[in-house]
Design a protein around this motif. Sequence first.
Motif, PDB file in Angstrom:
ATOM      1  N   GLY A 156       0.825  -1.202   0.000  1.00 28.68           N
ATOM      2  CA  GLY A 156       0.000   0.000   0.000  1.00 28.68           C
ATOM      3  C   GLY A 156       0.859   1.251   0.000  1.00 28.68           C
ATOM      4  O   GLY A 156       0.573   2.213  -0.721  1.00 28.68           O
ATOM      5  N   GLY A 160       0.586   3.116  -3.349  1.00 32.77           N
ATOM      6  CA  GLY A 160      -0.198   4.301  -3.049  1.00 32.77           C
ATOM      7  C   GLY A 160       0.633   5.562  -3.247  1.00 32.77           C
ATOM      8  O   GLY A 160       0.183   6.524  -3.877  1.00 32.77           O
TER       9      GLY A 160
ATOM     10  N   GLY B 160      -1.356   9.071  -0.833  1.00 35.46           N
ATOM     11  CA  GLY B 160      -1.285   7.874  -1.664  1.00 35.46           C
ATOM     12  C   GLY B 160      -1.252   6.627  -0.800  1.00 35.46           C
ATOM     13  O   GLY B 160      -1.989   5.656  -1.040  1.00 35.46           O
ATOM     14  N   TYR B 161      -0.456   6.679   0.213  1.00 35.89           N
ATOM     15  CA  TYR B 161      -0.330   5.532   1.112  1.00 35.89           C
ATOM     16  C   TYR B 161      -1.684   5.190   1.755  1.00 35.89           C
ATOM     17  O   TYR B 161      -2.178   4.055   1.681  1.00 35.89           O
ATOM     18  CB  TYR B 161       0.707   5.868   2.182  1.00 35.89           C
ATOM     19  N   GLY B 164      -4.181   4.031  -0.786  1.00 39.80           N
ATOM     20  CA  GLY B 164      -3.862   2.673  -1.218  1.00 39.80           C
ATOM     21  C   GLY B 164      -4.328   1.644  -0.208  1.00 39.80           C
ATOM     22  O   GLY B 164      -4.926   0.612  -0.576  1.00 39.80           O
ATOM     23  N   MET B 165      -4.119   1.925   1.073  1.00 36.36           N
ATOM     24  CA  MET B 165      -4.546   0.966   2.101  1.00 36.36           C
ATOM     25  C   MET B 165      -6.070   0.827   2.136  1.00 36.36           C
ATOM     26  O   MET B 165      -6.603  -0.283   2.247  1.00 36.36           O
ATOM     27  CB  MET B 165      -4.030   1.403   3.481  1.00 36.36           C
ATOM     28  N   PHE B 167      -8.054   1.325  -0.295  1.00 34.15           N
ATOM     29  CA  PHE B 167      -8.452   0.593  -1.498  1.00 34.15           C
ATOM     30  C   PHE B 167      -8.268  -0.907  -1.300  1.00 34.15           C
ATOM     31  O   PHE B 167      -9.170  -1.702  -1.576  1.00 34.15           O
ATOM     32  CB  PHE B 167      -7.638   1.062  -2.700  1.00 34.15           C
ATOM     33  N   LEU B 168      -7.094  -1.284  -0.795  1.00 32.32           N
ATOM     34  CA  LEU B 168      -6.846  -2.710  -0.568  1.00 32.32           C
ATOM     35  C   LEU B 168      -7.870  -3.279   0.400  1.00 32.32           C
ATOM     36  O   LEU B 168      -8.367  -4.401   0.231  1.00 32.32           O
ATOM     37  CB  LEU B 168      -5.426  -2.920  -0.020  1.00 32.32           C
ATOM     38  N   LEU B 174      -6.902  -7.303   2.379  1.00 31.85           N
ATOM     39  CA  LEU B 174      -6.062  -7.119   3.572  1.00 31.85           C
ATOM     40  C   LEU B 174      -6.426  -8.222   4.565  1.00 31.85           C
ATOM     41  O   LEU B 174      -7.596  -8.443   4.838  1.00 31.85           O
ATOM     42  CB  LEU B 174      -6.326  -5.759   4.216  1.00 31.85           C
TER      43      LEU B 174
END
Lengths: 195, 195, 195, 195
Positions: A156, A160, B160-161, B164-165, B167-168, B174
């Motif tokens: 991520g 990300g 972004g980080y 991204g998390m 989204f996952l 996850l």
Amino acid sequence: MPHKKQTKKELIIQAALELFALKGFYTTTIPDIASALKMSVGNMYNYFKSKDMLAKEIIKYISIYLGSKLQAINEEPITTKEKTKKIVQMYFETASNRPEMIDYFLRVYLSNREVFKDGCEGMACVSEFVTEVMIYFEEGVKSGELRDQDFFSAFGLFMGYLGGMVFLNGEKILPNELSFYIDDISENIYNALKK
Amino acid sequence: MPHKKQTKKELIIQAALELFALKGFYTTTIPDIASALKMSVGNMYNYFKSKDMLAKEIIKYISIYLGSKLQAINEEPITTKEKTKKIVQMYFETASNRPEMIDYFLRVYLSNREVFKDGCEGMACVSEFVTEVMIYFEEGVKSGELRDQDFFSAFGLFMGYLGGMVFLNGEKILPNELSFYIDDISENIYNALKK
Amino acid sequence: MPHKKQTKKELIIQAALELFALKGFYTTTIPDIASALKMSVGNMYNYFKSKDMLAKEIIKYISIYLGSKLQAINEEPITTKEKTKKIVQMYFETASNRPEMIDYFLRVYLSNREVFKDGCEGMACVSEFVTEVMIYFEEGVKSGELRDQDFFSAFGLFMGYLGGMVFLNGEKILPNELSFYIDDISENIYNALKK
Amino acid sequence: MPHKKQTKKELIIQAALELFALKGFYTTTIPDIASALKMSVGNMYNYFKSKDMLAKEIIKYISIYLGSKLQAINEEPITTKEKTKKIVQMYFETASNRPEMIDYFLRVYLSNREVFKDGCEGMACVSEFVTEVMIYFEEGVKSGELRDQDFFSAFGLFMGYLGGMVFLNGEKILPNELSFYIDDISENIYNALKK
DNA sequence: GATGAATGAGCTTTCATTCAT
DNA sequence: AATGAATGAAAGCTCATTCAT
């Protein structure tokens, strides 16, 4: 002539990829793609069963493309720190030279769940790419450079972060070119992941 | 009765936000929203000029909502390291309690450029939120905790980080709940940004 | 090789007949027929000018088939009452063994006027069959067994009745097999037509 | 105004009924129907979910129409022989005055199985009509006029015969008007069914 | 004769938006 | 403010037919 058919299929994938990335999935029509290719609408359907199927083939295509780039880096005899930078570099280069690839990933694949629901469950359609990130991470852990944290947390961060930067770049709100940030970002990532 | 109108407008925003986040912008119809509200289609248009305008009002609404949450954290008399964790926590809590907020941000706003093109140039429609991230970052630099790098590089990492998390997590890949990662992630971010 | 061409033409007629009868004229495509025959679409058109023309050739083929069956019965040295039963029997046997024949007649030919408009005016495409029914009737009148009523009234009775029964059978709403009704029906018909 | 909506729905049914009967189901387009009604294509879909659903509503409408005509005859205090003639008469009158009704029945409903497959299983969509034929038959048996044979055999005779005559009439190959045959035919039917 | 890619008109259906009430 | 019928442009997709090979 199966070769010719393969070739034309790739032409369609390339044209559709560019248009979907540029204008979005729903705002790109099949006639748009067909006319970009100077091909008839009907003939498009000789190569793809539906617009959705086309979208799924494209993400597979991108996954394989990026996966092979990552694989090449993974196979180099260099440190994980160096690999980290090379990956960032490769990602940003792709975002510059073939922006449609990254844009499709970010704006079509990640955002239109309903399109990819059937057939791309989990990460099924991006497995080639994810697998290589996994290899990068596990080898870094094995060699002692990276902390042994949850893979998805690391994934991520990596994806990300890079995705976020490419997005900001696309919005033209970054004061500098993407390449300008390579050092900063790969350092940030490495710092975040290292032991 | 301007007050009542305001109220109904917010009801529409809330309902549309949920549907757009859940089903996507193009796959949610105005009748969908109207019937979720038990309101007529025609009346919807007394409150919003168009579907696009509604989408833009929603992102403003989210920006203000998240901006105010960030502001509260920024105003606390704690270290940047502690703030970092609180922001991650707040973001993940929002993603859990009001997932439509984060989902809209990730899947509607970031992905449908064409909708937000006119009127949301740059970060115009998310300025409240971005401003508070900027304040967090600048105060961290001023206090000597954070490295004085390009703001957008830091912003890209952070957002972004976290995006991204989430989204996952939305993809259900996850292995743990989001809250499980708070420590890891805030440490990763802080490590990446610290001096 | 005109003989071989005839053969392939008949193969096409047979395959198309089955598909049209089973799925309907408009819901059967030329590619459907071609792939049932493992033949190319283009080649089909070497044997038939158009889908409509194919449909017309098929009804002719059926008319000749059923006409010859009727002729054989007409030529037997038996009473009209016995012939009546034999005809009913033959019709139901055909409906059982080659259901596509009767189904095509009922569901394709009788129902899609527009297809057969040009070239099958009146009973032009089923003349072989109608002619034999006419012979059956006229001989019955001549021999004194049947009442000398309007031929078409008799024809409508005979064909409508049998067609109706086959239809009901196809809808699976007959409690018994078609053969179960042979005696009842031929008696009903004979009673209706006799002097 | 549910009444107005009902009215318009019936207008659509009537127009579609005529066009389907005249030109066939597949060769009549929704725009054809809409323009016959001077209505927009889109608005048609406010009243019917799909072309197939429209077709199903039409056959129900016809079933109810013919069923009520039959019911009136069934309720008259006359002999079964007289009823038989009245039914033939009514059927032929309908075929003359509202030919679309009978044509739809013969050419659309009976012939396009695939359209009516879901929702009209068995005789579900023509139950009103079939029920009255059943009543006619059972009362005839009870009163001692008709032979107690299998209902479907009798039904096939009756409906097949009448349908066959209307078909021949439609093909313009009957030398006389339908009404000319009423006596002959009702006598034929009665002879076939009587004890 | 045989192939099947290519065409393009035409179909059903959807939906943002309007407007008479 | 509120309704929801009405509009009509446009979408995805199909398929009879053609034609270069």
